[in-house]
Design an enzyme around this catalytic site. Structure first.
Site, PDB file in Angstrom:
ATOM      1  N   ARG A 124       1.599   0.556  -5.737  1.00 33.79           N
ATOM      2  CA  ARG A 124       0.571   0.345  -6.761  1.00 33.79           C
ATOM      3  C   ARG A 124      -0.817   0.786  -6.325  1.00 33.79           C
ATOM      4  NH1 ARG A 124       1.840  -5.824  -7.354  1.00 33.79           N
ATOM      5  NH2 ARG A 124       2.314  -5.406  -5.161  1.00 33.79           N
ATOM      6  N   SER A 125      -1.276   0.326  -5.147  1.00 36.65           N
ATOM      7  CA  SER A 125      -2.672   0.640  -4.783  1.00 36.65           C
ATOM      8  C   SER A 125      -2.892   2.128  -4.453  1.00 36.65           C
ATOM      9  CB  SER A 125      -3.211  -0.275  -3.692  1.00 36.65           C
ATOM     10  OG  SER A 125      -2.478  -0.178  -2.501  1.00 36.65           O
ATOM     11  N   ASN A 129       0.830  -1.223   0.000  1.00 39.88           N
ATOM     12  CA  ASN A 129       0.000   0.000   0.000  1.00 39.88           C
ATOM     13  C   ASN A 129       0.857   1.263   0.000  1.00 39.88           C
ATOM     14  OD1 ASN A 129      -2.583   1.554   2.081  1.00 39.88           O
ATOM     15  ND2 ASN A 129      -2.501   1.419  -0.122  1.00 39.88           N
TER      16      ASN A 129
HETATM   17  P1  4NP Z   1       3.260  -2.175  -3.405  1.00 40.98           P
HETATM   18  O1  4NP Z   1       4.869  -2.343  -3.472  1.00 40.98           O
HETATM   19  O2  4NP Z   1       2.723  -3.540  -3.024  1.00 40.98           O
HETATM   20  O3  4NP Z   1       2.910  -1.806  -4.799  1.00 40.98           O
HETATM   21  O4  4NP Z   1       3.000  -1.117  -2.382  1.00 40.98           O
HETATM   22  C1  4NP Z   1       5.610  -2.868  -2.407  1.00 40.98           C
HETATM   23  C2  4NP Z   1       5.962  -2.058  -1.354  1.00 40.98           C
HETATM   24  C3  4NP Z   1       6.734  -2.565  -0.325  1.00 40.98           C
HETATM   25  C4  4NP Z   1       7.151  -3.875  -0.364  1.00 40.98           C
HETATM   26  C5  4NP Z   1       6.787  -4.696  -1.417  1.00 40.98           C
HETATM   27  C6  4NP Z   1       6.013  -4.182  -2.440  1.00 40.98           C
HETATM   28  N1  4NP Z   1       7.968  -4.386   0.686  1.00 40.98           N
HETATM   29  O5  4NP Z   1       8.408  -5.552   0.565  1.00 40.98           O
HETATM   30  O6  4NP Z   1       8.210  -3.688   1.674  1.00 40.98           O
END
Ligand code: 4NP
Length: 157
Positions: free
Chosen positions: A17-18, A14
């Site tokens: 992408r979202s 979060n």
């Molecule tokens: P999101 O991207 O799912 O598009 O917000 C990510 C943000 C953080 C992490 C992975 C994906 N992480 O592993 O911290």
């Protein structure tokens, strides 16, 4: 489904992408004056609760006129499956994770965010560990996905 009254956009953290989809969908709804549809976003993971969107995400979105600065990450919770008519997953893993979390008999419909779009595959690719091009790809996918849903709702669902 008919036109939903509320939509929740979900990815892993979060923060990339979202929240991008949240801002782009809100912008499209505002342009149409569709104030009867509520939008929010959440992550399946808990690492970034309370954080603003990733600075790279904010910068890429700002170049296209979307302000993500007021958004703060939260984790999806049980109540969301009762509160939202439609919950859209950015990728297949997000969808599977939510199918496990969804209480039996709760009314939310789950779907892939890119379901109404052709030409982008089924997933908005996670940009977190990649380069700048990943953030542009997210915006391209998200703008196409939002246009797909708004077109569908314009036709009545
Ligand atoms: P999101 O991207 O799912 O598009 O917000 C990510 C943000 C953080 C992490 C992975 C994906 N992480 O592993 O911290």
């Amino acid at each position: 489904m008919t036109v939903p009254a509320s939509v929740l956009l979900v990815c892993l953290g979060n923060i990339c992408r979202s929240p991008t989809a949240h801002a782009v969908m809100q912008s499209g709804l505002d342009e149409r004056g569709w104030h009867h549809i509520d939008v929010d976003s959440a992550g399946t993971g808990d690492w970034h609760i309370g954080h603003a969107p990733d600075p790279r995400t904010q910068a890429a979105a700002a170049e296209r006129g979307y302000d993500l600065s007021v958004l703060r990450a939260r984790q999806i919770e049980t109540e969301d499956f009762y509160r939202f008519d439609l919950i859209l997953a950015m990728d297949e893993q997000n969808l599977v994770d939510m199918q496990v979390l969804q209480p039996a008999g709760s009314p939310a419909e789950l779907a892939l965010f890119l379901a109404p779009v052709s030409g982008f595959g089924s997933a908005v690719p996670d940009p977190y560990y990649g380069g700048e091009d990943g953030f542009q790809r997210v915006l391209n996918c998200v703008e196409a996905g939002v246009a797909g849903w708004l077109n569908r709702w314009e036709k009545g669902g």
